[in-house]
Scaffold this motif. Structure first.
Motif, PDB file in Angstrom:
ATOM      1  N   LYS A  93       0.868  -1.327   0.155  1.00  0.00           N
ATOM      2  CA  LYS A  93       0.489   0.286  -0.255  1.00  0.00           C
ATOM      3  C   LYS A  93       0.644   1.298   0.113  1.00  0.00           C
ATOM      4  CE  LYS A  93      -3.492   1.830   2.726  1.00  0.00           C
ATOM      5  NZ  LYS A  93      -5.017   2.304   3.780  1.00  0.00           N
ATOM      6  N   LYS A  94       1.850   1.442   0.957  1.00  0.00           N
ATOM      7  CA  LYS A  94       2.916   2.533   0.898  1.00  0.00           C
ATOM      8  C   LYS A  94       3.911   2.401  -0.283  1.00  0.00           C
ATOM      9  CE  LYS A  94       4.154   5.854   3.404  1.00  0.00           C
ATOM     10  NZ  LYS A  94       5.862   5.633   4.699  1.00  0.00           N
ATOM     11  N   ALA A  95       3.968   2.235  -1.297  1.00  0.00           N
ATOM     12  CA  ALA A  95       4.778   1.270  -1.926  1.00  0.00           C
ATOM     13  C   ALA A  95       3.720   2.099  -2.943  1.00  0.00           C
ATOM     14  CB  ALA A  95       5.198   0.056  -2.385  1.00  0.00           C
ATOM     15  N   LYS A  96       2.566   1.961  -3.523  1.00  0.00           N
ATOM     16  CA  LYS A  96       1.802   2.357  -4.762  1.00  0.00           C
ATOM     17  C   LYS A  96       1.463   3.839  -4.337  1.00  0.00           C
ATOM     18  CE  LYS A  96      -1.404  -2.120  -5.540  1.00  0.00           C
ATOM     19  NZ  LYS A  96      -2.741  -2.409  -5.429  1.00  0.00           N
ATOM     20  N   PRO A 121       7.425  -3.421  -8.324  1.00  0.00           N
ATOM     21  CA  PRO A 121       5.698  -3.961  -8.408  1.00  0.00           C
ATOM     22  C   PRO A 121       4.903  -2.068  -8.867  1.00  0.00           C
ATOM     23  CG  PRO A 121       6.403  -5.388  -7.376  1.00  0.00           C
ATOM     24  CD  PRO A 121       7.961  -3.818  -7.184  1.00  0.00           C
ATOM     25  N   ALA A 122       5.182  -1.350  -8.059  1.00  0.00           N
ATOM     26  CA  ALA A 122       4.544  -0.116  -7.493  1.00  0.00           C
ATOM     27  C   ALA A 122       4.625   0.997  -8.908  1.00  0.00           C
ATOM     28  CB  ALA A 122       4.282   0.283  -7.021  1.00  0.00           C
ATOM     29  N   LEU A 123       5.801   0.810  -8.947  1.00  0.00           N
ATOM     30  CA  LEU A 123       7.083   2.169  -9.771  1.00  0.00           C
ATOM     31  C   LEU A 123       6.416   1.496 -11.578  1.00  0.00           C
ATOM     32  CD1 LEU A 123       9.831   2.769  -8.129  1.00  0.00           C
ATOM     33  CD2 LEU A 123       8.191   4.408  -8.229  1.00  0.00           C
ATOM     34  N   GLY A 124       6.929   0.252 -11.717  1.00  0.00           N
ATOM     35  CA  GLY A 124       6.739  -0.837 -13.195  1.00  0.00           C
ATOM     36  C   GLY A 124       5.304   0.110 -13.843  1.00  0.00           C
ATOM     37  N   PRO A 125       4.352  -0.560 -13.380  1.00  0.00           N
ATOM     38  CA  PRO A 125       2.772   0.459 -14.297  1.00  0.00           C
ATOM     39  C   PRO A 125       2.934   1.042 -14.472  1.00  0.00           C
ATOM     40  CG  PRO A 125       2.483  -2.002 -12.676  1.00  0.00           C
ATOM     41  CD  PRO A 125       3.682  -0.981 -12.047  1.00  0.00           C
ATOM     42  N   ARG A 126       2.947   2.049 -13.846  1.00  0.00           N
ATOM     43  CA  ARG A 126       3.460   3.755 -14.268  1.00  0.00           C
ATOM     44  C   ARG A 126       4.508   4.564 -15.193  1.00  0.00           C
ATOM     45  NH1 ARG A 126       0.921   2.900  -9.103  1.00  0.00           N
ATOM     46  NH2 ARG A 126      -0.429   3.915  -8.412  1.00  0.00           N
TER      47      ARG A 126
END
Length: 214
Positions: A93-96, A121-126
């Motif tokens: 959650k914090k990573a997102k 995993p949070a940075l990649g899709p963005r």
């Protein structure tokens, strides 16, 4: 398709004119639509950082993942700093939240593995790949570069979209930023004159305007 500075200036001026006044500062965005490219081939895997000639009149949020001297230097510069210990406490959650809030994540090179596992995993899709920074690198110069840089990326569709500035910037400066994006794409494409199908500019909430010659 070859796009002139004059055509870009006309389209950007029209986009600004057509944009209704909002209660926030709108960005000015460019979309370059491509054709005849294999999305699974080399020309379809465009990942390019482009330094724009003119920085946007909007804060670019840069986060630094580091420890030691680099962390202290980043703190003195007023940047958001995530230390190694803090990084290890971050959940999904914090990573997102970090991925949403930070435009760029600069990482001390020896922490790249941890960042890839925890924030990746949070940075990649963005499309926000972490940027490795050697411990003795000139951090101030690197930060200045990324404060006026954009990330070009082809995803599932044959197109590239990015911000070229803000609505309160000079039209000529916005056009020069747009030209920098197009030039960077041209260098990556085998046959840019035929592979750039169309160029569109718009403000955040405004209607799209097609860039046309003549």
């Amino acid at each position: 398709m070859i796009v002139s500075q004059e055509a870009l200036e006309r389209a950007i001026a029209d986009a600004l004119k057509l944009s209704k006044k909002r209660n926030f500062k709108e960005s000015v965005d460019i979309t370059v639509v491509l054709k005849d490219i294999n999305l699974k081939g080399p020309e379809g895997r465009i990942r390019e950082v482009v330094e724009l000639p003119h920085p946007p009149n909007k804060e670019v949020k840069i986060c630094v993942v580091a420890d030691g001297d680099m962390a202290l230097k980043a703190q003195r510069m007023g940047l958001r700093v995530i230390t190694k210990d803090e990084l290890q406490q971050i959940d999904k959650k914090k990573a997102k939240k970090i991925a949403k809030e930070c435009d760029w994540v600069l990482v001390k090179v020896d922490l790249m593995g941890l960042v890839g596992r925890i924030l990746g995993p949070a940075l990649g899709p963005r499309g926000k790949a972490p940027v490795p920074v050697p411990p003795n690198a000139p951090l101030e110069a690197i930060v200045r570069k990324y404060q006026k840089s954009v990330n070009l990326r082809v995803r599932k569709q044959p197109q590239v979209m990015c911000r070229i500035g803000t609505e309160d910037m000079d039209v000529k400066q916005l056009a020069e930023n747009a030209q920098a994006v197009i030039s960077a794409l041209e260098r990556k494409l085998p046959n840019p004159q035929n592979q750039i199908a169309k160029v569109i500019v718009k403000t955040t909430m405004g209607p799209p305007v097609l860039v046309t010659e003549g």
